[in-house]
Scaffold this motif. Structure first.
Motif, mmCIF file in Angstrom:
data_model
loop_
_atom_site.group_PDB
_atom_site.id
_atom_site.type_symbol
_atom_site.label_atom_id
_atom_site.label_comp_id
_atom_site.label_asym_id
_atom_site.label_seq_id
_atom_site.Cartn_x
_atom_site.Cartn_y
_atom_site.Cartn_z
ATOM 1 N N UNK A 51 50.976 39.694 45.486
ATOM 2 C CA UNK A 51 49.889 40.674 45.570
ATOM 3 C C UNK A 51 49.415 41.039 44.169
ATOM 4 N N UNK A 52 50.361 41.272 43.251
ATOM 5 C CA UNK A 52 49.990 41.579 41.864
ATOM 6 C C UNK A 52 49.215 40.427 41.235
ATOM 7 N N UNK A 53 49.624 39.181 41.525
ATOM 8 C CA UNK A 53 48.901 38.020 40.989
ATOM 9 C C UNK A 53 47.458 38.004 41.475
ATOM 10 N N UNK A 54 47.264 38.341 42.766
ATOM 11 C CA UNK A 54 45.910 38.349 43.328
ATOM 12 C C UNK A 54 45.067 39.457 42.697
ATOM 13 N N UNK A 55 45.674 40.614 42.453
ATOM 14 C CA UNK A 55 44.947 41.703 41.788
ATOM 15 C C UNK A 55 44.596 41.271 40.366
ATOM 16 N N UNK A 56 45.544 40.633 39.684
ATOM 17 C CA UNK A 56 45.313 40.173 38.313
ATOM 18 C C UNK A 56 44.151 39.184 38.264
ATOM 19 N N UNK A 57 44.106 38.250 39.234
ATOM 20 C CA UNK A 57 43.002 37.293 39.298
ATOM 21 C C UNK A 57 41.679 38.010 39.534
ATOM 22 N N UNK A 58 41.671 38.941 40.487
ATOM 23 C CA UNK A 58 40.445 39.668 40.834
ATOM 24 C C UNK A 58 39.935 40.477 39.654
ATOM 25 N N UNK A 59 40.847 41.113 38.916
ATOM 26 C CA UNK A 59 40.463 42.000 37.816
ATOM 27 C C UNK A 59 40.449 41.298 36.460
ATOM 28 N N UNK A 60 40.748 40.013 36.437
ATOM 29 C CA UNK A 60 40.732 39.281 35.168
ATOM 30 C C UNK A 60 41.806 39.742 34.193
ATOM 31 N N UNK A 61 42.930 40.247 34.716
ATOM 32 C CA UNK A 61 44.020 40.707 33.857
ATOM 33 C C UNK A 61 43.815 42.110 33.313
ATOM 34 N N UNK A 62 42.715 42.747 33.685
ATOM 35 C CA UNK A 62 42.411 44.106 33.236
ATOM 36 C C UNK A 62 42.928 45.130 34.237
ATOM 37 N N UNK A 63 42.897 46.419 33.872
ATOM 38 C CA UNK A 63 43.277 47.448 34.848
ATOM 39 C C UNK A 63 42.346 47.381 36.059
ATOM 40 N N UNK A 64 42.793 47.903 37.193
ATOM 41 C CA UNK A 64 41.979 47.844 38.403
ATOM 42 C C UNK A 64 40.684 48.629 38.231
ATOM 43 N N UNK A 65 39.670 48.207 38.976
ATOM 44 C CA UNK A 65 38.361 48.858 38.900
ATOM 45 C C UNK A 65 38.360 50.185 39.653
ATOM 46 N N UNK A 66 39.447 50.440 40.410
ATOM 47 C CA UNK A 66 39.570 51.715 41.110
ATOM 48 C C UNK A 66 40.838 52.419 40.624
ATOM 49 N N UNK A 67 40.916 53.699 40.911
ATOM 50 C CA UNK A 67 42.097 54.479 40.548
ATOM 51 C C UNK A 67 42.961 54.674 41.788
ATOM 52 N N UNK A 68 44.261 54.868 41.574
ATOM 53 C CA UNK A 68 45.140 55.155 42.708
ATOM 54 C C UNK A 68 44.820 56.525 43.305
ATOM 55 N N UNK A 69 43.997 57.306 42.608
ATOM 56 C CA UNK A 69 43.620 58.625 43.105
ATOM 57 C C UNK A 69 42.332 58.598 43.925
ATOM 58 N N UNK A 70 41.710 57.413 44.044
ATOM 59 C CA UNK A 70 40.482 57.301 44.836
ATOM 60 C C UNK A 70 40.776 57.538 46.311
ATOM 61 N N UNK A 71 39.722 57.704 47.082
ATOM 62 C CA UNK A 71 39.855 57.990 48.507
ATOM 63 C C UNK A 71 40.388 56.812 49.310
ATOM 64 N N UNK A 72 40.831 57.128 50.520
ATOM 65 C CA UNK A 72 41.422 56.158 51.440
ATOM 66 C C UNK A 72 40.500 54.962 51.676
#
Length: 143
Positions: free
Chosen positions: A65-86
């Motif tokens: 899952x982390x690898x897929x997020x890394x691919x999606x975000x290009x190795x950068x922090x996520x485009x959303x925050x963990x504090x965003x809405x559901x």
């Protein structure tokens, strides 16, 4: 450093890396503020390499899952925050892992995954995702 050395402690925010093991537990260091604490063997610890996310067909290891997020975000922090809405969290996670089981993966789980990914990214620990799964293979041989 592999995900075998990074853990989550129930009731404590963020992630911790194992510094050393003791007779009664371990000394761990917070990835948030670098403070070291001692945790006993009775603490509810979750090692990241042993966590998986439910999908409709199987359980996907957190490493994948982390690898897929890394691919999606290009190795950068996520485009959303963990504090965003559901809704925003679920939409992001659906883009990363379209087959995830919405009945068994709660918004609180998605929040943790996003927060943990960002902590690993901030601490330059995403390279741990590329390590071979030799430890997992050894564990399954012992069973």
């Amino acid at each position: 450093m592999s995900l075998d050395k990074i853990l989550s402690i129930s009731g404590k925010p963020g992630l911790y890396k194992i510094v050393t093991q003791t007779r009664t537990g371990a000394v761990v260091e917070s990835l948030i503020d670098k403070k070291r604490i001692t945790v006993g063997a009775h603490s509810n610890l979750s090692i990241l390499s042993e966590i998986a996310i439910y999908t409709l067909t199987e359980e996907v290891p957190l490493r994948e899952v982390f690898k897929k997020i890394k691919e999606k975000e290009g190795g950068n922090p996520t485009s959303i925050s963990h504090k965003d809405g559901k809704d925003k969290l679920e939409e992001f996670f659906f883009e990363v892992l379209p087959e995830y089981d919405e009945d068994r993966v709660y918004p609180s789980d998605i929040k943790k995954v996003v927060q943990w990914y960002n902590l690993l990214q901030k601490n330059d620990l995403l390279d741990a995702l590329e390590e071979p799964k030799q430890v997992a293979a050894d564990a399954s041989e012992e069973e």
